[in-house]
Structure formats: structure tokens, C-alpha cells
Design a protein around this motif. Sequence first.
Motif, PDB file in Angstrom:
ATOM      1  N   ARG A  84     -33.605  -1.263  50.669  1.00  0.00           N
ATOM      2  CA  ARG A  84     -34.134  -0.197  51.524  1.00  0.00           C
ATOM      3  C   ARG A  84     -33.089   0.881  51.777  1.00  0.00           C
ATOM      4  N   TYR A  85     -31.802   0.479  51.951  1.00  0.00           N
ATOM      5  CA  TYR A  85     -30.774   1.450  52.340  1.00  0.00           C
ATOM      6  C   TYR A  85     -29.813   1.819  51.210  1.00  0.00           C
ATOM      7  N   ALA A  86     -29.975   1.248  49.998  1.00  0.00           N
ATOM      8  CA  ALA A  86     -29.056   1.570  48.903  1.00  0.00           C
ATOM      9  C   ALA A  86     -29.306   2.983  48.381  1.00  0.00           C
ATOM     10  N   GLU A  87     -28.226   3.605  47.949  1.00  0.00           N
ATOM     11  CA  GLU A  87     -28.370   4.944  47.377  1.00  0.00           C
ATOM     12  C   GLU A  87     -29.000   4.851  45.991  1.00  0.00           C
ATOM     13  N   PRO A  88     -29.898   5.755  45.675  1.00  0.00           N
ATOM     14  CA  PRO A  88     -30.490   5.741  44.327  1.00  0.00           C
ATOM     15  C   PRO A  88     -29.415   5.808  43.254  1.00  0.00           C
ATOM     16  N   GLY A  89     -29.610   5.045  42.174  1.00  0.00           N
ATOM     17  CA  GLY A  89     -28.666   5.012  41.076  1.00  0.00           C
ATOM     18  C   GLY A  89     -27.501   4.056  41.297  1.00  0.00           C
ATOM     19  N   SER A  90     -27.448   3.383  42.425  1.00  0.00           N
ATOM     20  CA  SER A  90     -26.331   2.467  42.704  1.00  0.00           C
ATOM     21  C   SER A  90     -26.711   1.038  42.317  1.00  0.00           C
ATOM     22  N   GLU A  91     -25.762   0.131  42.531  1.00  0.00           N
ATOM     23  CA  GLU A  91     -25.971  -1.276  42.222  1.00  0.00           C
ATOM     24  C   GLU A  91     -25.974  -2.118  43.496  1.00  0.00           C
ATOM     25  N   ILE A  92     -26.797  -3.168  43.457  1.00  0.00           N
ATOM     26  CA  ILE A  92     -26.782  -4.180  44.516  1.00  0.00           C
ATOM     27  C   ILE A  92     -26.234  -5.454  43.890  1.00  0.00           C
ATOM     28  N   ILE A  93     -25.122  -5.920  44.412  1.00  0.00           N
ATOM     29  CA  ILE A  93     -24.436  -7.073  43.822  1.00  0.00           C
ATOM     30  C   ILE A  93     -24.750  -8.314  44.658  1.00  0.00           C
ATOM     31  N   LEU A  94     -25.337  -9.301  44.002  1.00  0.00           N
ATOM     32  CA  LEU A  94     -25.613 -10.592  44.617  1.00  0.00           C
ATOM     33  C   LEU A  94     -24.666 -11.601  43.983  1.00  0.00           C
ATOM     34  N   ALA A  95     -23.690 -12.095  44.761  1.00  0.00           N
ATOM     35  CA  ALA A  95     -22.629 -12.923  44.193  1.00  0.00           C
ATOM     36  C   ALA A  95     -22.464 -14.192  45.011  1.00  0.00           C
ATOM     37  N   ALA A  96     -21.870 -15.199  44.343  1.00  0.00           N
ATOM     38  CA  ALA A  96     -21.585 -16.484  44.988  1.00  0.00           C
ATOM     39  C   ALA A  96     -20.218 -16.959  44.558  1.00  0.00           C
ATOM     40  N   SER A  97     -19.453 -17.522  45.470  1.00  0.00           N
ATOM     41  CA  SER A  97     -18.127 -18.073  45.173  1.00  0.00           C
ATOM     42  C   SER A  97     -18.034 -19.475  45.754  1.00  0.00           C
ATOM     43  N   GLN A  98     -17.469 -20.390  44.972  1.00  0.00           N
ATOM     44  CA  GLN A  98     -17.363 -21.790  45.373  1.00  0.00           C
ATOM     45  C   GLN A  98     -15.982 -22.060  45.970  1.00  0.00           C
ATOM     46  N   GLU A  99     -15.974 -22.798  47.074  1.00  0.00           N
ATOM     47  CA  GLU A  99     -14.739 -23.209  47.727  1.00  0.00           C
ATOM     48  C   GLU A  99     -14.839 -24.699  48.037  1.00  0.00           C
ATOM     49  N   ALA A 100     -13.714 -25.282  48.437  1.00  0.00           N
ATOM     50  CA  ALA A 100     -13.717 -26.712  48.767  1.00  0.00           C
ATOM     51  C   ALA A 100     -14.576 -26.992  49.997  1.00  0.00           C
ATOM     52  N   GLU A 101     -14.593 -26.053  50.935  1.00  0.00           N
ATOM     53  CA  GLU A 101     -15.351 -26.267  52.157  1.00  0.00           C
ATOM     54  C   GLU A 101     -16.820 -25.929  52.026  1.00  0.00           C
ATOM     55  N   GLY A 102     -17.185 -25.092  51.035  1.00  0.00           N
ATOM     56  CA  GLY A 102     -18.575 -24.713  50.902  1.00  0.00           C
ATOM     57  C   GLY A 102     -18.755 -23.562  49.942  1.00  0.00           C
ATOM     58  N   THR A 103     -19.919 -22.899  50.055  1.00  0.00           N
ATOM     59  CA  THR A 103     -20.296 -21.807  49.146  1.00  0.00           C
ATOM     60  C   THR A 103     -20.512 -20.538  49.966  1.00  0.00           C
ATOM     61  N   THR A 104     -19.940 -19.443  49.506  1.00  0.00           N
ATOM     62  CA  THR A 104     -20.123 -18.143  50.156  1.00  0.00           C
ATOM     63  C   THR A 104     -20.979 -17.259  49.257  1.00  0.00           C
ATOM     64  N   ILE A 105     -22.061 -16.726  49.810  1.00  0.00           N
ATOM     65  CA  ILE A 105     -22.959 -15.837  49.083  1.00  0.00           C
ATOM     66  C   ILE A 105     -22.895 -14.466  49.742  1.00  0.00           C
ATOM     67  N   THR A 106     -22.712 -13.419  48.941  1.00  0.00           N
ATOM     68  CA  THR A 106     -22.595 -12.063  49.471  1.00  0.00           C
ATOM     69  C   THR A 106     -23.650 -11.161  48.843  1.00  0.00           C
ATOM     70  N   VAL A 107     -24.118 -10.214  49.641  1.00  0.00           N
ATOM     71  CA  VAL A 107     -25.051  -9.172  49.183  1.00  0.00           C
ATOM     72  C   VAL A 107     -24.392  -7.838  49.508  1.00  0.00           C
ATOM     73  N   GLU A 108     -24.067  -7.069  48.457  1.00  0.00           N
ATOM     74  CA  GLU A 108     -23.306  -5.825  48.635  1.00  0.00           C
ATOM     75  C   GLU A 108     -24.096  -4.662  48.062  1.00  0.00           C
ATOM     76  N   ASN A 109     -24.143  -3.566  48.813  1.00  0.00           N
ATOM     77  CA  ASN A 109     -24.840  -2.362  48.345  1.00  0.00           C
ATOM     78  C   ASN A 109     -24.068  -1.129  48.782  1.00  0.00           C
ATOM     79  N   THR A 110     -24.331  -0.053  48.082  1.00  0.00           N
ATOM     80  CA  THR A 110     -23.713   1.230  48.409  1.00  0.00           C
ATOM     81  C   THR A 110     -24.731   2.089  49.126  1.00  0.00           C
ATOM     82  N   GLY A 111     -24.315   2.587  50.297  1.00  0.00           N
ATOM     83  CA  GLY A 111     -25.224   3.393  51.099  1.00  0.00           C
ATOM     84  C   GLY A 111     -24.532   3.914  52.325  1.00  0.00           C
ATOM     85  N   PRO A 112     -25.307   4.266  53.363  1.00  0.00           N
ATOM     86  CA  PRO A 112     -24.684   4.795  54.579  1.00  0.00           C
ATOM     87  C   PRO A 112     -23.751   3.766  55.210  1.00  0.00           C
ATOM     88  N   THR A 113     -22.592   4.207  55.662  1.00  0.00           N
ATOM     89  CA  THR A 113     -21.649   3.311  56.332  1.00  0.00           C
ATOM     90  C   THR A 113     -22.151   2.991  57.734  1.00  0.00           C
TER      91      THR A 113
END
Length: 468
Positions: free
Chosen positions: A374-403
Motif C-alpha cells: 500500500r505504501y511502497a513507491e511505484p517501481g520499487s522492491e518489497i523484500i521479504l527475507a528470513a535469517s536463521q539464528e540459534a535462538e530462532g528465526t527473524t523475518i523482515t518485510v522491507e519497502n521503500t516509501g515515505p519515512t
Amino acid sequence: MKLAGQSHSLINRLALLFALLTFAATATLGYALYRALEQQLTVRDDAALVNRVDQLRTLLRDVDVVDLIRQKPHLFANMLGNREALLVLQYPGQAPLIEVNPGNSRVPDVKPVVADAPLSLDAVHHRIEPDGTPFIAVSAAAITSHAQEPLLITSGRLLTERTRMLGNYRDQIVLLAAIMSVLSALLAYWIARRGLSPLRKLAEQTGAIGIRNLSVRIDSADAPQELLPLITGFNGMLDRLESSFTQLSQVSADMAHDLRTPIGNMLGQTEVALGQRRDVEYYQRLLGSNFEELQRLSKMTDSMLFLARAEHADHVIERKAVDVSAEFQRLADYFEGPAEERDVRLVLRGEGGVWADAVLLRRALANLLANAVRYAEPGSEIILAASQEAEGTTITVENTGPTIAEHHLARLFDRFYRADPSRHASSSSSGLGLAIVRSIMTLHQGKWSAESRDGVTCFSLFFPTAQQ
């Protein structure tokens, strides 16, 4: 009912318990002393009776018994000492030479101690009379100077005086135990009232706290050490109640505001439509507009119901190992159409597994992706990423848009909160998406956060492992 409640109060029960304990302790001590005294008196009386018979044996060894009895019969009565004593002198198989029995006691039939054997306490025989009075007796043979066969001496005593003394002693013990119990109950009542006075003050303070003064806290300055955990728990409960009540009031106000807008729109449009006859196209546009508002109301209601169920204390989730790449691909397929409409591209990064409820995981990520699209700038990317750690899993959703300003980040996950006031009346959002994300992460005992700087906004979700 009031008296019954008081009789079962803690103070009364403590006083009664102290009284019973005091009575038991005093009675036990008194009983031990009573038994010791009874044993000492028994030994004393037995020894006195044995000594009397032994004196008679010594006296009769060098005298003519018959002549002594004839000349001095009162001598034997004086030797008995009281009216409860018994003395019988006789040769075996003959009538008694003398029988002193002022109390008319039954003459005991016991085996005598032989003449040449010494007397001991074991020679004393005990019996209980029909009225319950103890009776002791000793029988012994004595050698006299003028007789060919030994003389039998039978002496006894009815212990009425000793029984009366022990009875008085027993009554005094019971009376003393009763008096000590009453005094102990009164003392315990006074001590308990003073000891429980902090509880009464605590009850008064808690009773004075209501909806209008939830900010008041219980004072622990003069409270005893034992009540500090209770006071701390009460104050913590009041903190949670105040926070929940404040949040509930805010939610009610926000929800009323959000409901008023679509309802007002539908009422206004419907009123205008009913003011005069319209063409079919107008009614179709009106129904379409009302349908959008009704969709928004339905979505808001579903979200509120989900939050109510998710925040229930007994809510149980079914966590299992979920494949990250498969879930990412499922979400990418679902948001492919909306992303193309906004001219944004979904980028998937990450593999492995996450310990989570699959349905709730999809809903949380779907809400974050919906905001990102909804808030991403047209032509940009939305990055859906996951990183594994010993304590658990971190999932991030990153977009470019208004600060997003720093002061908005801390409240993004609150209900009905929007960082952009201009979108407050948007029909595409209910203002509950991030609040649902927070509730889902709370159920997973996870963490959630948001960062926004230089036009890049990143939402992070941390799911702990099964061991954690």
C-alpha cells in the motif's frame, strides 16, 4: 449471617487454635506431674506399710504374743495410725488373735512372705475397692519366742486420703489448663488483631480504588515485610488494569470514530438518494459505495473478533516447523496482483524453517505485506527475507516509501493507530492490521519491531525456536 462470618474469621480461628494448643500443653504437663506425684505417693505408702509390718515382726520376735495382746491391745491400734488401716494377727488355720479393722475393710487373702525372708516393696499387693478407692496389703510370717509355728501378720490400708488429694490435684490441673487457655485465647486475639491490622489497612486502600482513581497505588512504606510481595502484586495488577482500561477507552473511542465515518457516509448518501427519484446508474453507484463501506465494517469486525480471541488467556496455538521458502512463495503468489497494480516487485530471500502456527504466520506476514504494497513507491522492491539464528528465526518485510517519524514507530502496533492521518478514513484499512501482528507475536512469545529511515521502512518479526 454476620455472626457466622465472624466466628470463622482468621482472628477467631487463631485465638481458638492458641487456646487449644495451650490447653493441650498445660494438660499434658499437668498429667505428667500428676502421674509422677501418684507414683511417688504409691512408693511412699507401700514403703510405710512394709516398714510397719517389719516393725511388728521385730517386736514379736522376743515377746509372748498372746500375753502382749492381752495386756496391751491398744498398742496395735496405735501402730496403725489412722482409721483406714487394717491389722490381723493369727496362727495359720486358727481364729485371729487380734483384728483391728475400724474401716470394716475386706481382709485380703494373699500369700504371706516367709518368716526368714526380708520384706520389700514387691510384697505389697494392690487392689481397687468397689467405690474405686485403692487398697494396699502386706502379709508376712513372723517367728515368736513362745510358739512353735510362725505367726501371720496381715496389714493393709485404704487409701482414701491419697485418692482425695490426687483428685484435688487433678481438678487444679484442669482448672489451671482452662484458665491458661482462656488467657492464651485473649492474648492470641489481641496479637492477631494487631498483627492483621496491616491487612485491614490494605483492604481499606484497595476498597477505595475504583474506575475513577485507577492511578492510585497502595502505599508500602509502613507495610510489614511479609505483605510487600502482595502489595507489589496488587500494584502490578493496578498498572495492568489502568493500562487495559486506558487502552479499552482509547479503542472504544477510536472504534466509535471509525464506525461513525462509514455509517455516516452510508446514511448521508442514502438520505440524498431517497430525497428524489434517481436513475438506475445512480443507485448502482450508491450500492457500490455502500458495499465498500460494509466491507470495511465487516473487516473491522472480523479483526476485532480475532484480537479478542488471540488475547484470551486460554488461547492455544498449534506450532510446528514451517518451511520458510514455501510460505514466502505462497504469499508472493497471493500478492502478485496487488503488487503489479502498484508497480512494485516482490523479492524473496531466505530458506529453512520457523517454529510457528502456520495460519497465524501467514496472517501476520500478509498484514505486513499489505501495508508494504500500500505504501511502497511505484517501481520499487518489497523484500521479504528470513535469517536463521540459534535462538530462532527473524523475518523482515522491507519497502521503500515515505519515512515514518520516530515518534510514530512506537505506536504503530496499537489498535486504530495510523502514522498518516490523511489515511484515517481510508476504506482499504481498518487500522488493526499491525495490532493483529502484535497479538500473533505475543502468542508465539516472540518479538516485533519497526524501523524507518531514509525512505526505507523495515518490519521485523522474531520467532523463538521450540527449545527457547
